[in-house]
Design a protein around this motif. Structure first.
Motif, PDB file in Angstrom:
ATOM      1  N   GLN A   3      65.294  -8.941  62.315  1.00 57.36           N
ATOM      2  CA  GLN A   3      66.467  -7.392  61.291  1.00 57.36           C
ATOM      3  C   GLN A   3      66.745  -7.281  60.367  1.00 57.36           C
ATOM      4  N   LEU A   4      66.510  -7.253  59.187  1.00 58.51           N
ATOM      5  CA  LEU A   4      67.423  -7.866  57.599  1.00 58.51           C
ATOM      6  C   LEU A   4      68.783  -6.797  57.621  1.00 58.51           C
ATOM      7  N   SER A  17      78.935  -5.268  37.278  1.00 56.72           N
ATOM      8  CA  SER A  17      78.228  -6.281  38.145  1.00 56.72           C
ATOM      9  C   SER A  17      78.873  -5.954  39.572  1.00 56.72           C
ATOM     10  N   LEU A  18      77.105  -6.301  40.207  1.00 59.15           N
ATOM     11  CA  LEU A  18      77.029  -6.555  41.477  1.00 59.15           C
ATOM     12  C   LEU A  18      76.528  -7.464  41.596  1.00 59.15           C
ATOM     13  N   ARG A  19      76.868  -7.821  42.874  1.00 60.03           N
ATOM     14  CA  ARG A  19      76.040  -8.534  44.236  1.00 60.03           C
ATOM     15  C   ARG A  19      75.514  -8.362  45.094  1.00 60.03           C
ATOM     16  N   LEU A  20      74.734  -8.131  45.422  1.00 56.50           N
ATOM     17  CA  LEU A  20      73.730  -7.464  46.469  1.00 56.50           C
ATOM     18  C   LEU A  20      73.065  -8.503  48.189  1.00 56.50           C
ATOM     19  N   SER A  21      73.221  -8.510  48.931  1.00 53.86           N
ATOM     20  CA  SER A  21      73.385  -9.522  50.244  1.00 53.86           C
ATOM     21  C   SER A  21      72.332  -9.170  51.226  1.00 53.86           C
ATOM     22  N   CYS A  22      71.193  -9.527  51.995  1.00 58.26           N
ATOM     23  CA  CYS A  22      70.592  -9.469  52.917  1.00 58.26           C
ATOM     24  C   CYS A  22      70.312 -10.770  53.932  1.00 58.26           C
ATOM     25  N   ALA A  23      70.666 -10.325  55.181  1.00 53.16           N
ATOM     26  CA  ALA A  23      70.893 -11.395  55.722  1.00 53.16           C
ATOM     27  C   ALA A  23      69.649 -11.547  56.773  1.00 53.16           C
ATOM     28  N   ALA A  24      68.624 -12.367  57.218  1.00 54.46           N
ATOM     29  CA  ALA A  24      68.214 -12.350  58.399  1.00 54.46           C
ATOM     30  C   ALA A  24      68.365 -12.644  59.507  1.00 54.46           C
ATOM     31  N   VAL A  25      68.157 -11.885  60.921  1.00 55.86           N
ATOM     32  CA  VAL A  25      68.618 -12.386  62.362  1.00 55.86           C
ATOM     33  C   VAL A  25      66.902 -11.965  62.283  1.00 55.86           C
ATOM     34  N   GLY A  26      66.710 -13.358  63.232  1.00 56.75           N
ATOM     35  CA  GLY A  26      65.432 -13.730  63.798  1.00 56.75           C
ATOM     36  C   GLY A  26      64.767 -14.397  63.366  1.00 56.75           C
ATOM     37  N   SER A 107      54.189  -4.915  45.707  1.00 52.13           N
ATOM     38  CA  SER A 107      53.623  -3.792  46.115  1.00 52.13           C
ATOM     39  C   SER A 107      54.668  -3.546  47.748  1.00 52.13           C
ATOM     40  N   ALA A 108      55.004  -2.323  48.131  1.00 46.70           N
ATOM     41  CA  ALA A 108      55.722  -2.413  49.430  1.00 46.70           C
ATOM     42  C   ALA A 108      55.368  -2.244  50.587  1.00 46.70           C
ATOM     43  N   ARG A 109      54.273  -2.294  50.611  1.00 39.20           N
ATOM     44  CA  ARG A 109      53.259  -2.315  51.707  1.00 39.20           C
ATOM     45  C   ARG A 109      52.954  -3.951  52.545  1.00 39.20           C
ATOM     46  N   ASP A 110      52.969  -4.533  51.526  1.00 42.68           N
ATOM     47  CA  ASP A 110      52.515  -6.293  51.892  1.00 42.68           C
ATOM     48  C   ASP A 110      53.402  -7.015  52.481  1.00 42.68           C
ATOM     49  N   TYR A 111      54.558  -6.069  52.573  1.00 41.62           N
ATOM     50  CA  TYR A 111      56.086  -6.862  53.227  1.00 41.62           C
ATOM     51  C   TYR A 111      55.675  -6.321  54.692  1.00 41.62           C
ATOM     52  N   ASP A 112      56.537  -6.936  55.276  1.00 41.68           N
ATOM     53  CA  ASP A 112      56.831  -6.409  57.070  1.00 41.68           C
ATOM     54  C   ASP A 112      57.835  -6.556  57.544  1.00 41.68           C
ATOM     55  N   TYR A 113      58.785  -6.287  57.006  1.00 39.60           N
ATOM     56  CA  TYR A 113      60.738  -6.478  57.847  1.00 39.60           C
ATOM     57  C   TYR A 113      61.271  -5.995  56.364  1.00 39.60           C
ATOM     58  N   TRP A 114      61.749  -4.515  56.297  1.00 39.53           N
ATOM     59  CA  TRP A 114      62.501  -3.837  55.648  1.00 39.53           C
ATOM     60  C   TRP A 114      63.959  -4.085  55.915  1.00 39.53           C
ATOM     61  N   GLY A 115      65.199  -3.808  55.060  1.00 39.52           N
ATOM     62  CA  GLY A 115      66.407  -3.855  55.411  1.00 39.52           C
ATOM     63  C   GLY A 115      66.608  -1.762  55.229  1.00 39.52           C
ATOM     64  N   GLN A 116      68.441  -2.126  55.452  1.00 40.21           N
ATOM     65  CA  GLN A 116      68.062  -0.288  56.109  1.00 40.21           C
ATOM     66  C   GLN A 116      68.576   0.052  54.538  1.00 40.21           C
ATOM     67  N   GLY A 117      68.663  -0.484  53.543  1.00 41.22           N
ATOM     68  CA  GLY A 117      69.106   0.332  52.137  1.00 41.22           C
ATOM     69  C   GLY A 117      71.203   0.060  51.940  1.00 41.22           C
ATOM     70  N   THR A 118      70.745  -0.331  50.184  1.00 44.63           N
ATOM     71  CA  THR A 118      72.827  -0.143  49.929  1.00 44.63           C
ATOM     72  C   THR A 118      72.026   1.128  48.371  1.00 44.63           C
ATOM     73  N   GLN A 119      73.302   1.824  49.259  1.00 43.43           N
ATOM     74  CA  GLN A 119      73.361   2.650  48.103  1.00 43.43           C
ATOM     75  C   GLN A 119      74.156   1.702  46.422  1.00 43.43           C
ATOM     76  N   VAL A 120      73.223   1.895  44.804  1.00 39.29           N
ATOM     77  CA  VAL A 120      73.859   1.271  44.371  1.00 39.29           C
ATOM     78  C   VAL A 120      74.201   2.906  42.922  1.00 39.29           C
TER      79      VAL A 120
END
Length: 124
Positions: A3-4, A17-26, A107-120
């Motif tokens: 989970q991301l 400026s903004l700083r985005l974070s993405c925490a992985a669980v598992g 390419s996005a198709r090469d990635y296995d797990y995705w976060g929920q997205g955050t609006q900027v």
């Protein structure tokens, strides 16, 4: 299953400026290639930045010199520091994990797990 969980999006004026974070669980975070993608309304999801498990870094040309990707394996977290933002950066930003990747894929198709997205949103 990994989970991301993303955070850090918001509304900012041009030049800000903004700083985005993405925490992985598992899973084993240190074994993942991590990437950031973005998608504006009516446009395809595009690669923004990526970092390998050996800390190789790649950026999309339009963000070079403005964005910085880095990872903290002790915190199972990848970050995207965004400086000198402009309205063209407005999009939903997604983090992604490529399990066991040896290099950064664009390419996005090469990635296995995705976060929920955050609006900027960057106002002029």
């Amino acid at each position: 299953q990994v989970q991301l969980v993303e955070s850090g999006g918001g509304l900012v004026q041009a030049g800000g400026s903004l700083r985005l974070s993405c925490a992985a669980v598992g899973g084993v975070f240190s074994n993942y290639v991590m990437g950031w993608f973005r998608q504006a309304p009516g446009k395809e999801r595009e690669f923004v930045a990526g970092i390998s498990r050996r800390y190789t870094i790649r950026y999309e040309d339009s963000v070079k010199g403005r964005f910085t990707i880095y990872r903290d394996n002790a915190k199972n977290t990848v970050y995207l520091q965004m400086d000198s933002l402009n309205p063209e950066d407005t999009a939903v930003y997604y983090c992604a994990a490529d399990q066991g990747g040896r290099w950064i894929n664009f390419s996005a198709r090469d990635y296995d797990y995705w976060g929920q997205g955050t609006q900027v949103t960057v106002s002029s």
